[in-house]
Design a protein around this motif. Structure first.
Motif, mmCIF file in Angstrom:
data_model
loop_
_atom_site.group_PDB
_atom_site.id
_atom_site.type_symbol
_atom_site.label_atom_id
_atom_site.label_comp_id
_atom_site.label_asym_id
_atom_site.label_seq_id
_atom_site.Cartn_x
_atom_site.Cartn_y
_atom_site.Cartn_z
ATOM 1 N N PHE A 17 0.840 -1.204 0.000
ATOM 2 C CA PHE A 17 0.000 0.000 0.000
ATOM 3 C C PHE A 17 0.874 1.253 0.000
ATOM 4 O O PHE A 17 0.624 2.197 -0.755
ATOM 5 N N LEU A 18 1.909 1.236 0.827
ATOM 6 C CA LEU A 18 2.827 2.375 0.877
ATOM 7 C C LEU A 18 3.608 2.521 -0.425
ATOM 8 O O LEU A 18 3.736 3.614 -0.980
ATOM 9 N N GLN A 19 4.132 1.395 -0.903
ATOM 10 C CA GLN A 19 4.959 1.418 -2.112
ATOM 11 C C GLN A 19 4.156 1.884 -3.323
ATOM 12 O O GLN A 19 4.617 2.730 -4.104
ATOM 13 N N LYS A 20 2.964 1.344 -3.484
ATOM 14 C CA LYS A 20 2.130 1.710 -4.637
ATOM 15 C C LYS A 20 1.703 3.173 -4.555
ATOM 16 O O LYS A 20 1.610 3.859 -5.590
ATOM 17 N N THR A 21 1.426 3.647 -3.354
ATOM 18 C CA THR A 21 1.069 5.062 -3.189
ATOM 19 C C THR A 21 2.236 5.950 -3.602
ATOM 20 O O THR A 21 2.057 6.940 -4.321
ATOM 21 N N ASN A 22 3.431 5.603 -3.169
ATOM 22 C CA ASN A 22 4.609 6.421 -3.487
ATOM 23 C C ASN A 22 4.910 6.450 -4.980
ATOM 24 O O ASN A 22 5.186 7.511 -5.547
ATOM 25 N N ILE A 104 -3.103 6.958 2.906
ATOM 26 C CA ILE A 104 -4.500 7.084 2.479
ATOM 27 C C ILE A 104 -4.795 8.530 2.089
ATOM 28 O O ILE A 104 -5.509 8.788 1.112
ATOM 29 N N ALA A 105 -4.217 9.481 2.820
ATOM 30 C CA ALA A 105 -4.408 10.891 2.471
ATOM 31 C C ALA A 105 -3.793 11.194 1.106
ATOM 32 O O ALA A 105 -4.375 11.918 0.288
ATOM 33 N N THR A 106 -2.625 10.623 0.835
ATOM 34 C CA THR A 106 -1.910 10.879 -0.418
ATOM 35 C C THR A 106 -2.604 10.243 -1.608
ATOM 36 O O THR A 106 -2.757 10.879 -2.660
ATOM 37 N N ILE A 107 -3.055 8.995 -1.462
ATOM 38 C CA ILE A 107 -3.666 8.315 -2.607
ATOM 39 C C ILE A 107 -5.007 8.946 -2.971
ATOM 40 O O ILE A 107 -5.375 9.026 -4.150
ATOM 41 N N VAL A 108 -5.724 9.448 -1.971
ATOM 42 C CA VAL A 108 -6.984 10.146 -2.253
ATOM 43 C C VAL A 108 -6.694 11.482 -2.934
ATOM 44 O O VAL A 108 -7.416 11.896 -3.842
ATOM 45 N N LEU A 109 -5.618 12.142 -2.514
ATOM 46 C CA LEU A 109 -5.212 13.382 -3.172
ATOM 47 C C LEU A 109 -4.838 13.130 -4.632
ATOM 48 O O LEU A 109 -5.146 13.942 -5.518
ATOM 49 N N SER A 140 -8.887 5.794 16.186
ATOM 50 C CA SER A 140 -8.528 7.062 15.564
ATOM 51 C C SER A 140 -8.089 6.866 14.114
ATOM 52 O O SER A 140 -8.472 7.631 13.228
ATOM 53 N N VAL A 141 -7.322 5.827 13.866
ATOM 54 C CA VAL A 141 -6.875 5.529 12.502
ATOM 55 C C VAL A 141 -8.069 5.176 11.612
ATOM 56 O O VAL A 141 -8.140 5.610 10.459
ATOM 57 N N LYS A 142 -8.994 4.408 12.150
ATOM 58 C CA LYS A 142 -10.189 4.065 11.368
ATOM 59 C C LYS A 142 -10.987 5.314 11.010
ATOM 60 O O LYS A 142 -11.531 5.422 9.908
ATOM 61 N N ARG A 143 -11.044 6.263 11.934
ATOM 62 C CA ARG A 143 -11.755 7.508 11.652
ATOM 63 C C ARG A 143 -11.046 8.297 10.552
ATOM 64 O O ARG A 143 -11.693 8.926 9.710
ATOM 65 N N VAL A 144 -9.716 8.248 10.563
ATOM 66 C CA VAL A 144 -8.944 8.905 9.503
ATOM 67 C C VAL A 144 -9.264 8.268 8.153
ATOM 68 O O VAL A 144 -9.547 8.975 7.172
ATOM 69 N N PHE A 145 -9.221 6.955 8.106
ATOM 70 C CA PHE A 145 -9.512 6.264 6.851
ATOM 71 C C PHE A 145 -10.939 6.564 6.382
ATOM 72 O O PHE A 145 -11.173 6.787 5.189
ATOM 73 N N TYR A 146 -11.871 6.565 7.309
ATOM 74 C CA TYR A 146 -13.272 6.843 6.955
ATOM 75 C C TYR A 146 -13.395 8.249 6.369
ATOM 76 O O TYR A 146 -14.086 8.461 5.362
ATOM 77 N N ARG A 147 -12.704 9.203 6.979
ATOM 78 C CA ARG A 147 -12.768 10.590 6.513
ATOM 79 C C ARG A 147 -12.241 10.720 5.089
ATOM 80 O O ARG A 147 -12.862 11.388 4.239
ATOM 81 N N TYR A 148 -11.121 10.059 4.808
ATOM 82 C CA TYR A 148 -10.551 10.176 3.464
ATOM 83 C C TYR A 148 -11.331 9.367 2.435
ATOM 84 O O TYR A 148 -11.393 9.752 1.257
ATOM 85 N N ILE A 149 -11.939 8.286 2.872
ATOM 86 C CA ILE A 149 -12.787 7.525 1.956
ATOM 87 C C ILE A 149 -14.007 8.347 1.564
ATOM 88 O O ILE A 149 -14.476 8.299 0.418
ATOM 89 N N GLU A 150 -14.513 9.149 2.497
ATOM 90 C CA GLU A 150 -15.622 10.046 2.153
ATOM 91 C C GLU A 150 -15.156 11.128 1.175
ATOM 92 O O GLU A 150 -15.914 11.529 0.281
ATOM 93 N N MET A 151 -13.928 11.601 1.323
ATOM 94 C CA MET A 151 -13.377 12.549 0.355
ATOM 95 C C MET A 151 -13.276 11.902 -1.024
ATOM 96 O O MET A 151 -13.591 12.521 -2.052
#
Length: 215
Positions: A17-22, A104-109, A140-151
């Protein structure tokens, strides 16, 4: 828990996930430096050469290829959250979680963002600091993922060739998080806050205008 370290399949998926995002984010810089880590099996359907892939004259197809790369990375989300759920030591958890929330923030961006083909896009420093502070617990991490998935959901348009596949990822991720998160799915009050802000501005403007006329 020693068993966490032995779960090589989940650990490998989280690393991917990290490698593919980068490599998705760095496509412009990499091609200009004479290399490309995107699989030709993907980009070859949208461009004849790596240079053409990021060319402005091939922008629509280039973005289509970009979105396929983003989808490929997004498929790792279930494994990321599952692996993190098995880590109980707080310092180890945060060490593993911070790169994932950044990813997750980067891939959504990056998703459906033509700027990726022109430049090395990055999340803002303030956003990065916020993500670091929100990577200290599984909830907290799940909430972060949920927030970016909504984006991501707001960015995903029916005209996009991968729209349906992205929607499936969105629906599954939101459902998985909602059923395991304490208190249920996070509530996005962004629209409500915007309406309230507009209302307050309108009321303030009205009273200011009224008082000005009265004086």
């Amino acid at each position: 828990d020693p068993a966490v370290g032995e779960n090589l399949e989940l650990a490998n998926s989280m690393g991917l996930f990290l490698q593919k995002t980068n490599i998705t984010r760095d496509i412009n810089e990499d091609v200009l430096d004479g290399r490309c880590f995107w699989p030709k099996a993907i980009w070859g359907d949208y461009a004849a050469t790596e240079d053409e892939l990021i060319s402005k004259t091939n922008r629509e197809k280039g973005v289509d290829a970009l979105n396929v790369m983003c989808v490929n990375a997004l498929h790792h989300i279930p494994d990321v959250l599952e692996y993190l759920s098995q880590i109980t030591e707080p310092s180890v958890f945060k060490f593993c979680a911070i790169p994932q929330t950044m990813a997750i923030a980067t891939i959504v961006l990056c998703y459906d963002n033509p700027r990726v083909l022109d430049d090395n896009v990055k999340i803002r420093k303030g956003e990065a600091l916020k993500l670091i502070s929100q990577s200290d617990s599984l909830d907290s991490v799940k909430r972060v993922f949920y927030r970016y998935i909504e984006m991501l959901e707001r960015k995903n348009h029916p005209s996009n060739p991968v729209y349906a596949e992205v929607n499936k990822i969105i629906d599954k991720t939101k459902k998985d998080i909602a059923t395991t998160l304490k208190g249920g799915a996070p509530v996005d009050l962004t629209k409500e806050y915007l309406v309230l802000a507009l209302f307050l501005v309108t009321v303030t403007t009205f009273f200011y205008s009224y008082l000005t006329q009265a004086s």
